[in-house]
Scaffold this motif. Structure first.
Motif, short mmCIF file in Angstrom:
data_model
loop_
_atom_site.label_atom_id
_atom_site.label_comp_id
_atom_site.label_asym_id
_atom_site.label_seq_id
_atom_site.Cartn_x
_atom_site.Cartn_y
_atom_site.Cartn_z
N GLU A 153 11.01 0.28 -2.21
CA GLU A 153 12.32 -0.39 -2.20
C GLU A 153 13.03 -0.20 -0.87
O GLU A 153 13.58 -1.14 -0.29
CB GLU A 153 13.19 0.16 -3.35
CG GLU A 153 14.27 -0.81 -3.76
CD GLU A 153 15.02 -0.33 -5.02
OE1 GLU A 153 16.25 -0.37 -4.97
OE2 GLU A 153 14.36 0.06 -6.00
N LYS A 154 12.96 1.03 -0.35
CA LYS A 154 13.58 1.35 0.93
C LYS A 154 12.93 0.55 2.06
O LYS A 154 13.60 0.01 2.94
CB LYS A 154 13.44 2.86 1.18
CG LYS A 154 14.19 3.37 2.39
CD LYS A 154 14.06 4.87 2.51
CE LYS A 154 13.41 5.20 3.84
NZ LYS A 154 13.01 6.59 3.99
N ASN A 155 11.59 0.47 2.02
CA ASN A 155 10.87 -0.24 3.07
C ASN A 155 11.06 -1.75 2.98
O ASN A 155 11.10 -2.44 4.00
CB ASN A 155 9.38 0.12 3.03
CG ASN A 155 9.14 1.51 3.58
OD1 ASN A 155 9.67 1.89 4.61
ND2 ASN A 155 8.35 2.31 2.88
N LEU A 156 11.20 -2.27 1.77
CA LEU A 156 11.49 -3.69 1.59
C LEU A 156 12.86 -4.02 2.21
O LEU A 156 13.01 -5.03 2.92
CB LEU A 156 11.45 -4.07 0.11
CG LEU A 156 11.82 -5.53 -0.21
CD1 LEU A 156 10.86 -6.51 0.46
CD2 LEU A 156 11.82 -5.75 -1.73
N ALA A 157 13.83 -3.15 1.96
CA ALA A 157 15.18 -3.34 2.53
C ALA A 157 15.12 -3.31 4.05
O ALA A 157 15.80 -4.10 4.73
CB ALA A 157 16.12 -2.27 2.01
N LEU A 158 14.28 -2.43 4.60
CA LEU A 158 14.12 -2.32 6.05
C LEU A 158 13.50 -3.60 6.63
O LEU A 158 13.93 -4.10 7.67
CB LEU A 158 13.27 -1.10 6.41
CG LEU A 158 13.04 -0.87 7.91
CD1 LEU A 158 14.35 -0.59 8.64
CD2 LEU A 158 12.05 0.28 8.13
N ILE A 159 12.49 -4.14 5.94
CA ILE A 159 11.84 -5.39 6.37
C ILE A 159 12.87 -6.52 6.45
O ILE A 159 12.95 -7.25 7.44
CB ILE A 159 10.69 -5.77 5.42
CG1 ILE A 159 9.50 -4.83 5.63
CG2 ILE A 159 10.26 -7.23 5.61
CD1 ILE A 159 8.46 -4.88 4.51
N ILE A 160 13.67 -6.64 5.39
CA ILE A 160 14.67 -7.71 5.33
C ILE A 160 15.71 -7.53 6.44
O ILE A 160 16.09 -8.49 7.13
CB ILE A 160 15.33 -7.76 3.94
CG1 ILE A 160 14.28 -8.22 2.89
CG2 ILE A 160 16.54 -8.69 3.92
CD1 ILE A 160 14.65 -7.94 1.46
N GLU A 161 16.12 -6.29 6.65
CA GLU A 161 17.11 -5.99 7.70
C GLU A 161 16.55 -6.33 9.09
O GLU A 161 17.22 -6.97 9.91
CB GLU A 161 17.51 -4.51 7.61
CG GLU A 161 18.67 -4.12 8.51
CD GLU A 161 18.24 -3.76 9.92
OE1 GLU A 161 19.00 -4.08 10.87
OE2 GLU A 161 17.14 -3.18 10.10
N ARG A 162 15.31 -5.91 9.33
CA ARG A 162 14.68 -6.17 10.65
C ARG A 162 14.46 -7.66 10.87
O ARG A 162 14.68 -8.18 11.96
CB ARG A 162 13.34 -5.43 10.75
CG ARG A 162 13.46 -3.94 10.91
CD ARG A 162 13.70 -3.55 12.38
NE ARG A 162 14.11 -2.17 12.47
CZ ARG A 162 13.26 -1.13 12.54
NH1 ARG A 162 11.96 -1.33 12.48
NH2 ARG A 162 13.71 0.10 12.65
N PHE A 187 0.82 -1.22 0.00
CA PHE A 187 0.00 0.00 0.00
C PHE A 187 0.85 1.27 0.00
O PHE A 187 0.32 2.36 -0.02
CB PHE A 187 -0.94 0.00 1.22
CG PHE A 187 -1.97 -1.09 1.16
CD1 PHE A 187 -3.20 -0.88 0.55
CD2 PHE A 187 -1.71 -2.35 1.69
CE1 PHE A 187 -4.14 -1.88 0.47
CE2 PHE A 187 -2.65 -3.36 1.62
CZ PHE A 187 -3.87 -3.13 1.00
N GLN A 188 2.17 1.10 0.02
CA GLN A 188 3.05 2.26 0.10
C GLN A 188 3.38 2.81 -1.28
O GLN A 188 3.34 2.07 -2.27
CB GLN A 188 4.32 1.88 0.86
CG GLN A 188 4.04 1.67 2.34
CD GLN A 188 5.18 0.97 3.06
OE1 GLN A 188 6.19 0.61 2.46
NE2 GLN A 188 5.02 0.76 4.35
N PRO A 189 3.70 4.10 -1.37
CA PRO A 189 4.04 4.70 -2.66
C PRO A 189 5.25 4.00 -3.29
O PRO A 189 6.16 3.56 -2.57
CB PRO A 189 4.39 6.15 -2.32
CG PRO A 189 3.88 6.38 -0.94
CD PRO A 189 3.80 5.06 -0.26
N ALA A 190 5.26 3.92 -4.60
CA ALA A 190 6.32 3.21 -5.33
C ALA A 190 7.72 3.71 -4.96
O ALA A 190 8.67 2.91 -4.85
CB ALA A 190 6.09 3.34 -6.83
N ASP A 191 7.85 5.01 -4.72
CA ASP A 191 9.19 5.57 -4.47
C ASP A 191 9.74 5.20 -3.09
O ASP A 191 10.94 5.35 -2.84
CB ASP A 191 9.18 7.10 -4.65
CG ASP A 191 8.19 7.80 -3.72
OD1 ASP A 191 7.29 7.12 -3.20
OD2 ASP A 191 8.33 9.02 -3.53
N THR A 192 8.90 4.70 -2.19
CA THR A 192 9.41 4.29 -0.87
C THR A 192 9.44 2.77 -0.69
O THR A 192 9.98 2.28 0.29
CB THR A 192 8.55 4.90 0.26
OG1 THR A 192 7.21 4.39 0.15
CG2 THR A 192 8.51 6.41 0.20
#
Length: 222
Positions: free
Chosen positions: A118-127, A111-116
């Motif tokens: 990738e950053k949020n996916l990286a955060l999920i993987i890191e967490r 549900f997040q904007p396309a421009d964020t």
């Protein structure tokens, strides 16, 4: 004899999916009444069956239960998936809250904007790999049993398997550094009721696609 629980929600995962998982793992058959339009939601609200005007709502044992956590706690206790005493329940609660935090991040990603994204996916993987999964890997090692709490299946195990499968949809090899979690995933996935739920054609819902996201935005004005 009481009828089957009836689940009121959209035709997708969202907050109801963990409730579906828990009922399925307990071997409980349930019915679903899908909210497909804004009008469907308004009708439930106008009928006065949503205590806080929100879904999920589950009709069970003569109650119209709302609030995801309350519903899950009730089902876990009813079907003996909530530990044998207060201490075990506290551990189950801690583990469940942790996995819920991780699952929440994954749930909202589409549900997040396309421009964020990738950053949020990286955060999920890191967490997942640095904050959450190490806890469960360590717990399984220290505990020395097949399950997270006590030596029997609990809500904590079911919730963790759901979280693992969601995380693997983000990154298929996300468990590569966690051998005990890999074994745990195999064990819990093979419990007959859970195995059945993981088969095609069950009431398990697929990841959110663009079509479903559009429907949800319309229903909930987001």
């Amino acid at each position: 004899m009481a009828g089957k629980p009836k689940l009121h929600y959209t035709k997708g995962r969202g907050k109801m999916e963990s409730i579906r998982w828990l009922l399925a793992a307990a071997g409980v058959e349930f019915e679903e009444e899908f909210i497909e339009t804004k009008e469907d939601l308004e009708k439930l609200r106008n009928d006065g069956v949503l205590m806080f005007q929100q879904v999920p709502m589950v009709e069970i044992d003569g109650m119209k239960m709302v609030q995801t956590r309350a519903i899950l706690s009730y089902i876990a206790a009813k079907y003996n998936l909530y530990g044998k005493d207060l201490k075990e329940r506290a551990w189950i609660d801690m583990y469940v809250e942790g996995t819920t935090d991780l699952m929440g991040m994954i749930m909202y990603l589409p549900f997040q904007p396309a421009d964020t994204k990738e950053k949020n996916l990286a955060l999920i993987i890191e967490r997942a790999t640095n904050r959450y999964f190490p806890v469960y890997e360590k717990a399984l090692k220290a505990h020395g049993h097949d399950y997270l709490v006590g030596n029997k299946l609990s809500w904590a195990d079911i919730h963790l398997l759901e979280a693992i499968l969601m995380a693997e949809e983000c990154k298929p090899d996300i468990l590569s550094a966690f051998p005990l979690l890999q074994a745990f995933k195999g064990r819990i996935s093979n419990i007959p009721t859970i195995k059945k739920f993981l088969q095609p054609g069950s009431q398990r819902k697929p990841p959110a696609d663009e079509k479903f996201i559009a429907v949800v935005r319309k229903i909930f004005n987001i």
